[in-house]
Design an enzyme around this catalytic site. Structure first.
Site, mmCIF file in Angstrom:
data_model
loop_
_atom_site.group_PDB
_atom_site.id
_atom_site.type_symbol
_atom_site.label_atom_id
_atom_site.label_comp_id
_atom_site.label_asym_id
_atom_site.label_seq_id
_atom_site.Cartn_x
_atom_site.Cartn_y
_atom_site.Cartn_z
ATOM 1 C CE LYS A 30 -15.612 47.417 40.641
ATOM 2 N NZ LYS A 30 -14.907 46.166 40.958
ATOM 3 N NE ARG A 99 -14.265 46.340 45.031
ATOM 4 C CZ ARG A 99 -15.536 46.741 45.088
ATOM 5 N NH1 ARG A 99 -15.826 47.980 45.409
ATOM 6 N NH2 ARG A 99 -16.499 45.902 44.781
ATOM 7 N N GLY A 108 -16.889 39.184 38.680
ATOM 8 C CA GLY A 108 -16.160 38.064 39.242
ATOM 9 C C GLY A 108 -15.004 37.556 38.411
ATOM 10 C CG MET A 110 -10.518 40.750 35.373
ATOM 11 S SD MET A 110 -10.148 42.233 34.454
ATOM 12 C CE MET A 110 -11.585 43.221 34.779
ATOM 13 N NE ARG A 343 -22.253 45.700 38.278
ATOM 14 C CZ ARG A 343 -21.440 44.738 38.691
ATOM 15 N NH1 ARG A 343 -20.144 44.819 38.464
ATOM 16 N NH2 ARG A 343 -21.907 43.699 39.336
ATOM 17 C CG HIS A 459 -19.819 34.186 40.272
ATOM 18 N ND1 HIS A 459 -19.937 32.982 39.612
ATOM 19 C CD2 HIS A 459 -18.905 34.912 39.579
ATOM 20 C CE1 HIS A 459 -19.123 32.985 38.571
ATOM 21 N NE2 HIS A 459 -18.478 34.132 38.528
ATOM 22 N NE ARG A 584 -34.056 27.861 1.537
ATOM 23 C CZ ARG A 584 -33.986 28.143 2.843
ATOM 24 N NH1 ARG A 584 -32.828 28.345 3.413
ATOM 25 N NH2 ARG A 584 -35.083 28.225 3.568
ATOM 26 N NE ARG A 639 -30.868 29.094 -4.115
ATOM 27 C CZ ARG A 639 -30.244 28.747 -2.977
ATOM 28 N NH1 ARG A 639 -29.360 29.564 -2.443
ATOM 29 N NH2 ARG A 639 -30.530 27.609 -2.390
ATOM 30 C CD GLU A 771 -24.574 31.669 -4.582
ATOM 31 O OE1 GLU A 771 -24.753 31.029 -3.531
ATOM 32 O OE2 GLU A 771 -25.341 31.596 -5.569
ATOM 33 C CB SER A 790 -30.109 38.230 -3.164
ATOM 34 O OG SER A 790 -30.310 37.762 -1.849
ATOM 35 N N GLY A 792 -25.498 35.987 -1.063
ATOM 36 C CA GLY A 792 -25.591 34.681 -0.402
ATOM 37 C C GLY A 792 -24.390 34.520 0.506
ATOM 38 C CB THR A 793 -23.547 36.160 3.722
ATOM 39 O OG1 THR A 793 -24.758 35.807 4.407
ATOM 40 C CG2 THR A 793 -23.660 37.574 3.177
ATOM 41 C CG ASN A 794 -25.436 30.835 4.655
ATOM 42 O OD1 ASN A 794 -25.212 31.697 5.498
ATOM 43 N ND2 ASN A 794 -26.576 30.190 4.598
ATOM 44 C CG ASP A 795 -22.716 28.782 -1.146
ATOM 45 O OD1 ASP A 795 -22.454 27.979 -0.225
ATOM 46 O OD2 ASP A 795 -23.380 28.475 -2.145
ATOM 47 C CB CYS A 858 -31.056 35.485 0.784
ATOM 48 S SG CYS A 858 -29.925 34.907 -0.496
ATOM 49 C CE1 TYR A 878 -33.784 40.683 0.156
ATOM 50 C CE2 TYR A 878 -33.934 42.521 -1.380
ATOM 51 C CZ TYR A 878 -33.704 41.178 -1.133
ATOM 52 O OH TYR A 878 -33.391 40.326 -2.163
#
Length: 906
Positions: A30, A99, A108, A110, A343, A459, A584, A639, A771, A790, A792-795, A858, A878
Site C-alpha cells: 500500500k 492503515r 481485510g 489486518m 495494487r 470482503h 506401477r 517399475r 526413494e 527416478s 520416488g519423492t512420496n516414499d 515420479c 523430467y
C-alpha cells in the site's frame, strides 16, 4: 589510518513523496503504491509510511524503535504544515487514517482506523469546517466504533447492536437516515460501551489515538486470522506490515461525496470495461464490509460526470504504468477525486489467463512475463467440473458472480460450524449476510461462500478470488438469518442449516439441492474435444491454448505421466505427456490376477513358483504390448513389482476368523490352514519398510526376471510390427548398489535371450528409483549400475521424516499446520530443506559418476507447482505425475524456465 564513519541510522518513516513501487519490502504494497501514484502526479492525500522494519523491531522486542516517535513527530509536523491545520485541533482539526499495508495484499486481515484526531472538542470544529453537523458526528461515531474494536479489543457486535437499536428507534433502515442528534446520542452510547468493556475512557488526546492505532496495526500482523491467511496463501510470517498515516478525505459529506473500488478490467472474467462499486455518502469501509449495497461504477457517470471522467483517465494511466489489472480505492469529497490505494488486483483463474494474453496482444508484456501472470493452481481450478445448465434443479436466487466454480454443500451459517462439519468430512457452503475477516477459517473450510449483501469488491468476493474459492455475493432476494440458522428464499421456502444447496460462481445462480456437473471446457480442450470459437468458454480455451503454447516453447523440463494401463496412457498423451515416467506393475496384479501372485508368494516348492510365473508371463506381456502401443515413440518407464507384501495377502484377522469358524464346525479347510500359517510367517509390523521392491525380487527367484522377460518380449513384438517401443526398466527401493548389480545382471541376461530368440536388437535402459535416504546418500555408487534415476519423492518423504503417510495425515498434520510447523504438507509440496537437499546431492553425485545420467521424479510432487520449480532448479530432465496434472506441470515447467527474479505476482 582508517576513516571515521558515522554509524548507519535506520530510517523508519518515509513521506509519500520519498518512496516508489519498488520498495514493497520496506513500505509494504500500500505504501509503495501510494508513493508511486504520488510520483505520477495523481491526486493522493498527503501522508507518510512507517516501515516494515519498525514493525519487526516492535514485534521482536515489544517496544517501538527508540527513534520512531521523533521521526513520526517530524513527519506529522510536515504534514500539518502542508495541510494548514493540526492533528485534532479544536477549531480546524487535521484528521488522519492509520492503515496497514504488508508487502503482499492481505485484504481485510489486518487493521485500519479512520478519522483519528476527533474528540469531544474537535468534532465541533469539524462540523463548523465542513458546514455539516451530521457528517461530523457520523465521523466521530465511526472513529469510536473502529478504535474500540481494533485498538481496545471491544466486541464489534456491541457497537452494531447499538447502531441497529438507534435505527429501530428512528424507524429507519440505513445509517445515512440518522440525523445529527441521533448520532450524538450514539457517540455517548459508544463511549459508554468503550468504558465498560475496555475499562478506560475513549482517548481524547489525538496523538495518543494515533500512537495506539499504529501499535494496533503492528499487533494485527500476528492475529490468528492474519496468520491463517498467510498460511493459506503461503506468505512468509517474518515480513511484518508497514503502517500508512494519511490525511483524511471524506466520502460521507453528502450526496456529492462517496467512495468506491474500481478495477481496470473485470476481475471475474478479465473482460475490459467499467467494473467496480460506488457508494454515495459513505466511507471506504462501508464498501469493503458489504453492509450497504453499492451501485455499479458505471452509474458514477450520471452521479458525477467530472469525477467519473477523471477516474477513467487515471485507471488507464495506472494500467499502462503497472502493465496489469489494477484494483483501485478512491474517495470523492464534494466533487474532488482522491486516490487512496492501487495494487495489482486479485483475479479469478479464467480472468488471469484472459488478461495475460490480452496484455501480450497490447504489447504491454511479452510471453515470458505472461507466464508469470498465471500459475498451475489457477489452471487446475479451470479444469474442475462445472454445473450442467440443462439441469432441472430449482433455482432460488441470483447474486453477483464474484468468484467462479461449482460448489455444492450443506448450508451453514457461521464459521465455527463450517470448520467443525468440514473436519467431519461434510461439504459445506458458508452462508452469511456479509463476511468479515473473522470468517476466514470458515471460508477456507467451505466449498463456497454465499452472501446476501456486498458486491464484487466486498470482503467475501476479494478473499474468495484470492483463494480460488467459489463465491456468490449480494443475493439480495435471499433473507439470511444467522441467529436462527436459516435462509428464506423467494416464495417463502426456508433453507435450514444442513440443507443441501448449490452455488454457481460463474453465473451467480443459487439452487436448492445438488446440481449435476459436466466436464470443464478446458478439460474438453485438453481431451481434443473443444476448440476456440466465439463464446465465453471458447475465449477461455483460446487463452489457455496460447499460454500453454508459451509454456511449451519455454520449458526445459519434459513432462511424463504416471500411468498403469493403455487407457490412462492415451489420456495422458492427449494431455501432452511426453512419455510414462512411472508404470506401477503391482496395479496390474490386482483383481483377477491377485490369486496368481498370492500363490507365487506362498509357493513352497520351485515347481509351484514356476507354475505361477508361467501363468503370469503372458498376462504381463500383453499389458506391456498395449502400453507400448499407446505410447509408441515415447519412453515408458516400467517399475518392477513394488507392493508392500500385505497388499497381496489375505487380511490376517479375517483369515483367522474364517479358520476359527471352520474349526468350530470341525470342517477346517487344509488350504486355508496352510494359508494362515504362511500369512503369520510373512506378517510384518510395518509393511512399508518390509519385504517389498528389490527385496521381494531378490527373495522370490524368478519374479523380476519374469517381468523383464515380459517387457523385452513385448518390446520385440512391437518393434517387429514396425512400432517404436522405448521401454525403460526401473528397479524399486534400492538402498545399495549391490542390490541393483544383482538384478541388473539377471535382467541383462534375460534381455539377451529375448534378442536372440526374436532376432531383434533392444535398447532397454535399466535404472532405479531413489526413494531411500541411503540411496540418495550413495547415489554416486548407485549411478555406476544405473542409466537413470527416478526420485520416488512420496516414499523418500516418508523415510526422511519418519512418517507413515497413511497414518500421520489423519492424526497430527492438522495440528502441525495450525501451529505453523508446516507451511504446507511435505507430501503436497517438496520439503526443500530436507528431502530436497537429498535430491540435490543425489543429482550432483549421480552425474559426477555418469554425466549422461537421465534424471526424473515420479512422486506426486511431479505435478505440484512449487515442487516443479525446485526440480527445474536442481537440473532434473523430467517430471512425472498423474494424467490430470500434466497440464499443470507443463505450465509450471514453462514458468520455471522463464521466471524473472523478484516477481511479486502471486
Amino acid at each position: 589510518m582508517s576513516e571515521n564513519k558515522e554509524p548507519h541510522v535506520a530510517k523508519f518513516v518515509y513521506d509519500f513523496t520519498e518512496g516508489n513501487r519498488d520498495l514493497k519490502d520496506l513500505l509494504g504494497g500500500k505504501g509503495a503504491n501510494l508513493a508511486e501514484m504520488t510520483n505520477l502526479g495523481l491526486p493522493v492525500p498527503p501522508g507518510f509510511t512507517i516501515t516494515t522494519e519498525a514493525c519487526k523491531t516492535y514485534l521482536d522486542s515489544g517496544e517501538e524503535p527508540a527513534a520512531l516517535r521523533d521521526e513520526v513527530s517530524a513527519h506529522l509536523a510536515a504534514l500539518e504544515e502542508a495541510m494548514g491545520k493540526k492533528l485534532g485541533q479544536a477549531d480546524n482539526p487535521l484528521l488522519v487514517s492509520v492503515r496497514s499495508g504488508a508487502k503482499f495484499s492481505m485484504p481485510g486481515m489486518m487493521d485500519t482506523v479512520l478519522n483519528i484526531g476527533l474528540s469531544d472538542k474537535s468534532v465541533q470544529g469539524l462540523a463548523k469546517q465542513a458546514g455539516d453537523e451530521r457528517f461530523a458526528w457520523d465521523s466521530y461515531r465511526r472513529l469510536i466504533q473502529m478504535f474500540g474494536k481494533t485498538v481496545l479489543g471491544v466486541e464489534g457486535e456491541l457497537f452494531e447492536d447499538a447502531l441497529d437499536a438507534a435505527k429501530t428507534a428512528k424507524k429507519v433502515t440505513v445509517d445515512t437516515e440518522l440525523e445529527a442528534a441521533d448520532l450524538k446520542k450514539l457517540v455517548t452510547k459508544f463511549k459508554r460501551i468503550v468504558k465498560t468493556e475496555a475499562g478506560r475512557d475513549f482517548p481524547q488526546d489525538p496523538r495518543e489515538q494515533m500512537d495506539l492505532a499504529i501499535h494496533a496495526v503492528f499487533d494485527s500482523w500476528n492475529t490468528d486470522r492474519a496468520k491463517l491467511y498467510r498460511r493459506q496463501e503461503r506468505i512468509p510470517h517474518d515480513l511484518g506490515t508497514a503502517v500508512n498515516v494519511c490525511s483524511m478525505v471524506f466520502g460521507n459529506l453528502g450526496p456529492d461525496s462517496g467512495t468506491g473500488v474500481a478495477f481496470t478490467r473485470d476481475p471475474a472474467s478479465g473482460h475490459q470495461g467499467v467494473y467496480g462499486d460506488y457508494l454515495q455518502n459513505a466511507q471506504g469501509e462501508d464498501v469493503v464490509a458489504g453492509i450497504r449495497n453499492t451501485v455499479p461504477l458505471a452509474e458514477l457517470e450520471q452521479i458525477d460526470k467530472k469525477s467519473y471522467d477523471q477516474l477513467m483517465k487515471i485507471m488507464d494511466t495506472l494500467e499502462n504504468h503497472y502493465k496489469d489489472l489494477c484494483d483501485i480505492e478512491f474517495t470523492i469529497e464534494r466533487g474532488q477525486l482522491w486516490m487512496l490505494q492501487t495494487r495489482v488486483g486479485k483475479r479469478t483463474a479464467g480472468a488471469a489467463f484472459r488478461i495475460a494474453t490480452q496484455l501480450v496482444d497490447q504489447g504491454l508484456i511479452d510471453e515470458a512475463e505472461a507466464l508469470q501472470r498465471v500459475n498451475g493452481a489457477q489452471l487446475a481450478q479451470l479444469m474442475f467440473p462445472r454445473f450442467d445448465e440443462e439441469s432441472k434443479v430449482a433455482q432460488v436466487g441470483r447474486g453477483i458472480a464474484a468468484s467462479p466454480g461449482a460448489a455444492v454443500g450443506k448450508a451453514v451459517f457461521d464459521s465455527y460450524t463450517a470448520v467443525k462439519w468440514s473436519r467431519s468430512g461434510e461439504k459445506v457452503i458458508l452462508v452469511r449476510r456479509e463476511t468479515n475477516p473473522d470468517d476466514l477459517d470458515g471460508m477456507i473450510a467451505a466449498e463456497g461462500i454465499l452472501t446476501s449483501r456486498g458486491g464484487k469488491t466486498s470482503h467475501a468476493a476479494v478473499v474468495a478470488r484470492g483463494m480460488g474459492k467459489t463465491c456468490v455475493c449480494g443475493a439480495e432476494e435471499l433473507e439470511v438469518d444467522t441467529k436462527r440458522r436459516r435462509m428464506t428464499v423467494p416464495g417463502g421456502h426456508v433453507v435450514e442449516e444442513g440443507d443441501l444447496i448449490s452455488i454457481d460462481g460463474s453465473s451467480g445462480k443459487v439452487y436448492l439441492g445438488e446440481v449435476p456437473v459436466v466436464p470443464s471446457p478446458v478439460v474438453e480442450y485438453f481431451e481434443g474435444r473443444m476448440h476456440a470459437g466465439a463464446n465465453d468458454a471458447d475465449e477461455l480455451v483460446e487463452a489457455v491454448h496460447r499460454i500453454m503454447a508459451f509454456a511449451d516453447r519455454k520449458r526445459r523440463l519434459r513432462v511424463r505421466a504416471n500411468a498403469d494401463n493403455a487407457e490412462d496412457a492415451m489420456r495422458a498423451r492427449r494431455f501432452g505427456a511426453q512419455g510414462i515416467g512411472l508404470c506401477r506393475t503391482e496395479h496390474m496384479f490386482l483383481g483377477d490376477r491377485r490369486e496368481l501372485v498370492e500363490r507365487l508368494i506362498l509357493a513352497d516348492t520351485d515347481t509351484e513358483r514356476e507354475e505361477s510365473l508361467k501363468a503370469l508371463l503372458p498376462l504381463q506381456k500383453q499389458d506391456f504390448v498395449e502400453l507400448f502401443s499407446a505410447m509408441d515413440g515415447l519412453p515408458v518407464t516400467v517399475r518392477l513389482l513394488d507392493p508392500p507384501l500385505h497388499e497381496f495377502l489375505p487380511d490376517i484377522t479375517e483369515l483367522s476368523v474364517r479358520v476359527a469358524l471352520a474349526e468350530s464346525r470341525k470342517d477346517p479347510h487344509e488350504n486355508e490352514l496352510r494359508l494362515l500359517q504362511a500369512v503369520h510367517r510373512l506378517h510384518e509390523q510395518n509393511p512399508m519398510l518390509g519385504l517389498r521392491g528389490v527385496r521381494l525380487g531378490l527373495v522370490i527367484p524368478g519374479l523380476f526376471t519374469m517381468q523383464v522377460r515380459a517387457i523385452a518380449e513385448a518390446a520385440a513384438e512391437r518393434k517387429n510390427a514396425k512400432g517404436d517401443p522405448r521401454a525403460e526398466i526401473m528397479i524399486p527401493l534400492v538402498g545399495t548398489v549391490q542390490e541393483l548389480e544383482i538384478v541388473r545382471e539377471e535382467a541383462d541376461q534375460v534381455i539377451a535371450e529375448v534378442e536372440a530368440a526374436t532376432g531383434t536388437q533392444l535398447k532397454l535402459a535399466i535404472g532405479t528409483m531413489i526413494e531411500l535416504p541411503r540411496a540418495a546418500l550413495t547415489a554416486g555408487q548407485i549411478a555406476e549400475a544405473a542409466e537413470f534415476f527416478s526420485f520416488g519423492t512420496n516414499d523418500l518423504t516418508q523415510t526422511v521424516w519418519g512418517f507413515s503417510r497413511d497414518d500421520v495425515e489423519a492424526s497430527f498434520f492438522t495440528a502441525y499446520l495450525e501451529k505453523g510447523i508446516f507451511g504446507v504438507s511435505p507430501f503436497e509440496t517438496i520439503d526443500r530443506d530436507g528431502v530436497g537437499a537429498l535430491v540435490k546431492s543425489a543429482v550432483e553425485a549421480g552425474r559426477a559418476t555418469r554425466p549422461d545420467l537421465k534424471l526424473g521424479v515420479c512422486g506426486e510432487h511431479g505435478g505440484d507447482p512449487e515442487s516443479v520449480h525446485f526440480f527445474h532448479e536442481v537440473g532434473l530432465d523430467y517430471v512425472s505425475c498423474s494424467p490430470f496434472r500434466i497440464p499443470v506441470a507443463r505450465l509450471e515447467a514453462g514458468r520455471a524456465a522463464s521466471s524473472s527474479a523478484g516477481s511479486d505476482h502471486r
